[in-house]
Design a protein around this motif. Structure first.
Motif, PDB file in Angstrom:
ATOM      1  N   SER A 124      73.248 124.759   7.729  1.00 46.91           N
ATOM      2  CA  SER A 124      73.054 125.983   8.508  1.00 46.91           C
ATOM      3  C   SER A 124      73.151 127.184   7.581  1.00 46.91           C
ATOM      4  CB  SER A 124      74.106 126.092   9.613  1.00 46.91           C
ATOM      5  OG  SER A 124      73.926 125.090  10.588  1.00 46.91           O
ATOM      6  N   TYR A 125      72.204 128.118   7.747  1.00 41.22           N
ATOM      7  CA  TYR A 125      72.166 129.326   6.927  1.00 41.22           C
ATOM      8  C   TYR A 125      72.191 130.555   7.832  1.00 41.22           C
ATOM      9  CZ  TYR A 125      70.409 125.998   3.455  1.00 41.22           C
ATOM     10  OH  TYR A 125      70.254 124.922   2.628  1.00 41.22           O
ATOM     11  N   ASP A 126      72.889 131.569   7.370  1.00 46.86           N
ATOM     12  CA  ASP A 126      72.955 132.813   8.127  1.00 46.86           C
ATOM     13  C   ASP A 126      72.665 133.972   7.178  1.00 46.86           C
ATOM     14  OD1 ASP A 126      73.284 134.683  10.070  1.00 46.86           O
ATOM     15  OD2 ASP A 126      75.460 134.520  10.204  1.00 46.86           O
ATOM     16  N   GLY A 132      69.222 129.930  10.458  1.00 48.13           N
ATOM     17  CA  GLY A 132      69.105 128.826  11.390  1.00 48.13           C
ATOM     18  C   GLY A 132      69.718 127.558  10.837  1.00 48.13           C
ATOM     19  N   THR A 133      69.455 126.467  11.538  1.00 51.88           N
ATOM     20  CA  THR A 133      69.976 125.155  11.156  1.00 51.88           C
ATOM     21  C   THR A 133      68.801 124.241  10.841  1.00 51.88           C
ATOM     22  OG1 THR A 133      71.903 125.451  12.582  1.00 51.88           O
ATOM     23  CG2 THR A 133      71.363 123.200  11.929  1.00 51.88           C
ATOM     24  N   ARG A 171      64.166 122.086  12.550  1.00 50.22           N
ATOM     25  CA  ARG A 171      65.091 123.226  12.504  1.00 50.22           C
ATOM     26  C   ARG A 171      65.437 123.695  13.911  1.00 50.22           C
ATOM     27  NH1 ARG A 171      62.730 128.422  13.274  1.00 50.22           N
ATOM     28  NH2 ARG A 171      60.473 128.318  13.554  1.00 50.22           N
ATOM     29  N   VAL A 175      71.966 129.426  14.273  1.00 53.19           N
ATOM     30  CA  VAL A 175      73.016 128.666  13.604  1.00 53.19           C
ATOM     31  C   VAL A 175      73.825 127.944  14.678  1.00 53.19           C
ATOM     32  CG1 VAL A 175      75.057 128.793  12.144  1.00 53.19           C
ATOM     33  CG2 VAL A 175      73.127 130.326  11.721  1.00 53.19           C
ATOM     34  N   THR A 176      73.728 126.625  14.698  1.00 53.94           N
ATOM     35  CA  THR A 176      74.388 125.831  15.731  1.00 53.94           C
ATOM     36  C   THR A 176      75.460 124.946  15.094  1.00 53.94           C
ATOM     37  OG1 THR A 176      72.717 124.102  15.523  1.00 53.94           O
ATOM     38  CG2 THR A 176      72.330 125.791  17.179  1.00 53.94           C
ATOM     39  N   LEU A 178      77.499 121.864  13.811  1.00 54.47           N
ATOM     40  CA  LEU A 178      77.068 120.555  13.341  1.00 54.47           C
ATOM     41  C   LEU A 178      78.152 119.491  13.485  1.00 54.47           C
ATOM     42  CD1 LEU A 178      75.168 121.652  10.092  1.00 54.47           C
ATOM     43  CD2 LEU A 178      74.171 120.889  12.254  1.00 54.47           C
TER      44      LEU A 178
END
Length: 201
Positions: A124-126, A132-133, A171, A175-176, A178
């Motif tokens: 996940s990236y912010d 997003g994931t 994707r 960001v969710t 995990l």
């Protein structure tokens, strides 16, 4: 006559096995096979060189607008490159991806390293560049969590029948989490398929 019968039986058994595409190196192995209940195979380094490379990429986010299509392709390349260069634990697959897609390591908010137990990995990236994931895994594992099922099976079956290992890259726009409350990896729902990747060895 018993000895002759045994020789003929071995020869016929070897011939039947050869017709299936296998080679009998010792005649008595035909008889030994009748006692086999579990067959364990180790192909790496025996049938293959353990040199995995990315052969094919099949984008799944098609669009009729050429400008939009170019943007999607650029985002796919960025995501795959960042994903491959950012994994905390590399393997042959991530190395093959890193060779095919230039990129650099980026900080992620959460990661699930690949494991044969769940057959997928995620990051996940912010950030403004990549938000997003992103998940890379076996198509049959990710399929129930996809927003759009599409016609994946035809391509997956075709590539698999040609001896390739097929992975699905998908994707989630946000960001969710995990992991669940117990800290176990949890595959996010409502995933958008991005591409099928075909690897050869």
């Amino acid at each position: 006559s018993l000895f002759l019968t045994i020789v003929v039986a071995y020869a016929l058994g070897a011939l039947r096995i050869a017709n299936k595409g296998a080679l009998v190196q010792q005649a008595n192995s035909v008889e030994s096979l009748c006692h086999v209940t579990v067959l364990c195979l180790d192909k790496t380094g025996t049938l293959t060189a353990n040199e995995i490379k990315l052969d094919q990429v099949y984008p799944l986010e098609d669009t009729a607008d050429p400008a939009h299509a170019a943007h999607k392709a650029g985002h796919l390349n960025l995501a795959l490159g960042t994903f491959a260069h950012s994994v905390s634990s590399t393997n042959r697959t991530s190395e093959a991806l890193a060779e095919s897609f230039p990129g650099r390591q980026a900080p992620f908010t959460e990661e699930v390293p690949f494991s044969s137990s769940w057959k997928w990995s995620a990051q996940s990236y912010d950030s403004s560049a990549l938000h997003g994931t992103y998940i890379l895994g076996a198509p049959e594992i990710l399929r129930p969590n996809l927003l759009l099922q599409g016609e994946l099976d035809t391509t997956v079956d075709e590539w698999t029948n040609n001896g390739q290992r097929v992975l699905l890259f998908a994707r989630h726009s946000e960001v969710t989490p995990l992991h669940d409350a117990a800290g176990q990896p949890r595959l996010p729902a409502e995933l958008q398929p991005m591409a099928l990747l075909g690897f050869s060895d």
